[in-house]
Design an enzyme around this catalytic site. Structure first.
Site, PDB file in Angstrom:
ATOM      1  N   HIS A 183      -3.360   6.937   3.988  1.00 28.39           N
ATOM      2  CA  HIS A 183      -3.765   5.727   3.272  1.00 28.39           C
ATOM      3  C   HIS A 183      -5.201   5.382   3.661  1.00 28.39           C
ATOM      4  O   HIS A 183      -5.570   5.434   4.836  1.00 28.39           O
ATOM      5  CB  HIS A 183      -2.825   4.585   3.642  1.00 28.39           C
ATOM      6  CG  HIS A 183      -3.249   3.268   3.085  1.00 28.39           C
ATOM      7  ND1 HIS A 183      -3.614   3.100   1.758  1.00 28.39           N
ATOM      8  CD2 HIS A 183      -3.386   2.038   3.657  1.00 28.39           C
ATOM      9  CE1 HIS A 183      -3.946   1.838   1.559  1.00 28.39           C
ATOM     10  NE2 HIS A 183      -3.822   1.176   2.700  1.00 28.39           N
TER      11      HIS A 183
ATOM     12  N   CYS B  47       0.814  -1.225   0.000  1.00 23.69           N
ATOM     13  CA  CYS B  47       0.000   0.000   0.000  1.00 23.69           C
ATOM     14  C   CYS B  47       0.843   1.268   0.000  1.00 23.69           C
ATOM     15  O   CYS B  47       0.342   2.349  -0.306  1.00 23.69           O
ATOM     16  CB  CYS B  47      -0.935   0.019   1.201  1.00 23.69           C
ATOM     17  SG  CYS B  47      -2.027  -1.378   1.214  1.00 23.69           S
TER      18      CYS B  47
ATOM     19  N   ASN C 114     -10.260  -0.115   0.246  1.00 24.09           N
ATOM     20  CA  ASN C 114      -8.791  -0.043   0.296  1.00 24.09           C
ATOM     21  C   ASN C 114      -8.243  -0.458  -1.076  1.00 24.09           C
ATOM     22  O   ASN C 114      -8.302  -1.625  -1.446  1.00 24.09           O
ATOM     23  CB  ASN C 114      -8.283  -0.987   1.394  1.00 24.09           C
ATOM     24  CG  ASN C 114      -6.767  -0.970   1.522  1.00 24.09           C
ATOM     25  OD1 ASN C 114      -6.072  -0.412   0.676  1.00 24.09           O
ATOM     26  ND2 ASN C 114      -6.275  -1.590   2.569  1.00 24.09           N
TER      27      ASN C 114
HETATM   28  N1  ACO Z   1     -19.184  -8.685   8.766  1.00 21.88           N
HETATM   29  C1  ACO Z   1     -19.658  -9.060   9.971  1.00 21.88           C
HETATM   30  N2  ACO Z   1     -18.887  -9.510  10.948  1.00 21.88           N
HETATM   31  C2  ACO Z   1     -17.562  -9.572  10.725  1.00 21.88           C
HETATM   32  C3  ACO Z   1     -16.999  -9.210   9.489  1.00 21.88           C
HETATM   33  C4  ACO Z   1     -17.866  -8.757   8.490  1.00 21.88           C
HETATM   34  N3  ACO Z   1     -17.432  -8.380   7.266  1.00 21.88           N
HETATM   35  N4  ACO Z   1     -15.671  -9.395   9.560  1.00 21.88           N
HETATM   36  C5  ACO Z   1     -15.409  -9.849  10.790  1.00 21.88           C
HETATM   37  N5  ACO Z   1     -16.547  -9.962  11.484  1.00 21.88           N
HETATM   38  C6  ACO Z   1     -16.729 -10.407  12.847  1.00 21.88           C
HETATM   39  C7  ACO Z   1     -15.620 -11.318  13.334  1.00 21.88           C
HETATM   40  O1  ACO Z   1     -15.860 -12.647  12.932  1.00 21.88           O
HETATM   41  C8  ACO Z   1     -15.734 -11.146  14.819  1.00 21.88           C
HETATM   42  O2  ACO Z   1     -16.777 -11.943  15.278  1.00 21.88           O
HETATM   43  P1  ACO Z   1     -16.654 -12.702  16.688  1.00 21.88           P
HETATM   44  O3  ACO Z   1     -16.497 -11.608  17.708  1.00 21.88           O
HETATM   45  O4  ACO Z   1     -17.947 -13.447  16.762  1.00 21.88           O
HETATM   46  O5  ACO Z   1     -15.442 -13.566  16.569  1.00 21.88           O
HETATM   47  C9  ACO Z   1     -16.159  -9.679  14.992  1.00 21.88           C
HETATM   48  O6  ACO Z   1     -16.684  -9.285  13.714  1.00 21.88           O
HETATM   49  C10 ACO Z   1     -15.039  -8.749  15.351  1.00 21.88           C
HETATM   50  O7  ACO Z   1     -13.934  -9.048  14.506  1.00 21.88           O
HETATM   51  P2  ACO Z   1     -12.617  -8.207  14.581  1.00 21.88           P
HETATM   52  O8  ACO Z   1     -11.643  -8.756  13.589  1.00 21.88           O
HETATM   53  O9  ACO Z   1     -12.174  -8.063  15.995  1.00 21.88           O
HETATM   54  O10 ACO Z   1     -13.168  -6.782  14.077  1.00 21.88           O
HETATM   55  P3  ACO Z   1     -12.406  -5.415  14.013  1.00 21.88           P
HETATM   56  O11 ACO Z   1     -13.168  -4.397  14.691  1.00 21.88           O
HETATM   57  O12 ACO Z   1     -10.939  -5.567  14.332  1.00 21.88           O
HETATM   58  O13 ACO Z   1     -12.493  -5.084  12.481  1.00 21.88           O
HETATM   59  C11 ACO Z   1     -11.135  -5.129  10.509  1.00 21.88           C
HETATM   60  C12 ACO Z   1     -11.896  -5.958  11.518  1.00 21.88           C
HETATM   61  C13 ACO Z   1     -12.099  -4.195   9.813  1.00 21.88           C
HETATM   62  C14 ACO Z   1     -10.497  -6.070   9.509  1.00 21.88           C
HETATM   63  C15 ACO Z   1     -10.053  -4.312  11.256  1.00 21.88           C
HETATM   64  O14 ACO Z   1      -9.291  -5.129  12.092  1.00 21.88           O
HETATM   65  C16 ACO Z   1      -9.128  -3.602  10.314  1.00 21.88           C
HETATM   66  O15 ACO Z   1      -9.522  -2.723   9.598  1.00 21.88           O
HETATM   67  N6  ACO Z   1      -7.849  -3.985  10.357  1.00 21.88           N
HETATM   68  C17 ACO Z   1      -6.870  -3.380   9.483  1.00 21.88           C
HETATM   69  C18 ACO Z   1      -7.023  -4.018   8.160  1.00 21.88           C
HETATM   70  C19 ACO Z   1      -6.309  -3.233   7.157  1.00 21.88           C
HETATM   71  O16 ACO Z   1      -6.452  -2.029   7.087  1.00 21.88           O
HETATM   72  N7  ACO Z   1      -5.559  -3.940   6.339  1.00 21.88           N
HETATM   73  C20 ACO Z   1      -4.845  -3.373   5.337  1.00 21.88           C
HETATM   74  C21 ACO Z   1      -3.887  -2.302   5.840  1.00 21.88           C
HETATM   75  S1  ACO Z   1      -2.446  -2.289   5.026  1.00 21.88           S
HETATM   76  C22 ACO Z   1      -2.932  -2.306   3.489  1.00 21.88           C
HETATM   77  O17 ACO Z   1      -3.716  -1.510   3.107  1.00 21.88           O
HETATM   78  C23 ACO Z   1      -2.386  -3.385   2.673  1.00 21.88           C
END
Ligand code: ACO
Length: 320
Positions: free
Chosen positions: A247, A113, A277
């Protein structure tokens, strides 16, 4: 000494828009969850015919037109991408051929990214040392084939697209400074598990792997530190920044970073809601959006910061 000044910006987005309602039909998710946890409402997804280089061509032509230039006026192409159409020739050469120009150097950088900031930094160095005067700098991705469309924790996040800028030699900055970083100890938190040297026969059935929570935490820390460091290095205060262009991975990462910098919300450019993203394309797409809707004006000071797989991260201070 001349430095690079952005004289035109452009976008190239696939025609197809996938909304959160479309995602609800694919995986067990909801519009409300995606909006609350990521800020994303829709993303563009490329067709089979739309590729990283075709999206880059559209962005490039729009940027050239905004700069009042023709492709033949360029003397270099630097492209950031993680998803080239093919392994070689490199994606910038394919773009060069689409633009109908030959002979000038054209090469691709891969820093996930952060690729666009790496490309911008390298292009600016070529201008500063006098080896080029008009460089096309592109960030472009077709991430959708790498996405696991059955994994709700990643498939809602990503989109396809391209953004481009024309960087021209100018006595007034321009690109004031860039800072680039990388740390491979984090390579297992966000990766694509196949390539030429690893699982080669399985490239086409491999998918993006990510530990979202851990990526989130390091992203906020790194984006904040790189931004603060570049401001301190240059003796520039947060109040001097007209627009903060981070980003576009997740609106919560953006706001958490902005809080660390004490950056007011009204000075942040956000496009992740519309594009998801788009990796290397995210900053130039956000920049072009805010230039075209009139928010970003000539003379204003921009702080850009990015973070990606590796991890790689960095920041740039740019006077428009
Ligand atoms: N819809 C519904 N529920 C979901 C989804 C979805 N799409 N995705 C995950 N969940 C659920 C999980 O299963 C979990 O359920 P559980 O509690 O029953 O186990 C719950 O939601 C919480 O999951 P978390 O992973 O803790 O959710 P979080 O608030 O951390 O959000 C996310 C997840 C959006 C992926 C976040 O961690 C994030 O944005 N991380 C950074 C990702 C990123 O930006 N990556 C790229 C950056 S670098 C680049 O750009 C290459």
């Amino acid at each position: 000494m001349p430095c690079g000044r952005i004289t035109g910006t452009g976008s190239g987005l696939p025609e197809r828009v996938m909304t959160n309602a479309d995602m609800e039909k694919l995986v067990d998710t909801s519009d409300q969850w995606i909006r609350e946890r990521t800020g994303i409402t829709q993303r563009h997804i490329a067709s089979d015919e739309e590729t990283t280089s075709s999206l880059a061509e559209t962005a490039a032509r729009n940027a050239l037109s905004a700069a009042g230039l023709e492709p033949g006026d360029l003397d270099m192409i630097v492209m950031g991408t993680t998803t080239p159409d093919q392994l070689f020739p490199n994606a910038a050469v394919l773009l060069q051929s689409r633009l109908g120009i030959g002979g000038i150097p054209a090469f691709t950088l891969e820093a996930a990214c952060t690729s666009f900031l790496y490309a911008l930094s390298v292009a600016d160095k070529f201008i500063r040392c006098g080896e080029a005067r008009r460089i096309l700098v592109v960030g472009a991705e077709k991430l959708s084939p790498l996405v696991d469309w059955t994994d709700r924790s990643t498939c809602v996040l990503f989109g396809d697209g391209a953004g481009a800028v024309v960087l021209e030699a100018d006595d007034e900055p321009g690109v004031i400074a860039t800072r680039l970083h990388a740390d491979g100890q984090y390579r297992d938190l966000l990766y694509f598990p196949a390539g030429v040297g690893r699982n080669f026969p399985r490239v086409s059935d491999s998918r993006i792997q990510m530990k979202g929570n851990e990526v989130f935490r390091v992203a906020v820390k790194s984006l904040g530190e790189a931004s603060r460091a570049i401001l301190e290095d240059q003796g520039i205060g947060r109040d001097d920044i007209d627009w903060f262009i981070p980003h576009q991975a997740n609106v919560r990462i953006i706001h958490a970073t902005a809080r660390k910098l004490d950056m007011p919300a009204e000075r942040i450019v956000i496009s992740v809601d519309q594009h998801g993203n788009t990796s290397a394309a995210s900053i130039p797409l956000a920049l072009d959006l805010a230039v075209r809707d009139g928010r970003i004006q000539r003379g204003q000071l921009l702080l850009m910061t990015s973070f990606g797989a590796g991890f790689t991260w960095g920041a740039a201070l740019v006077r428009m």
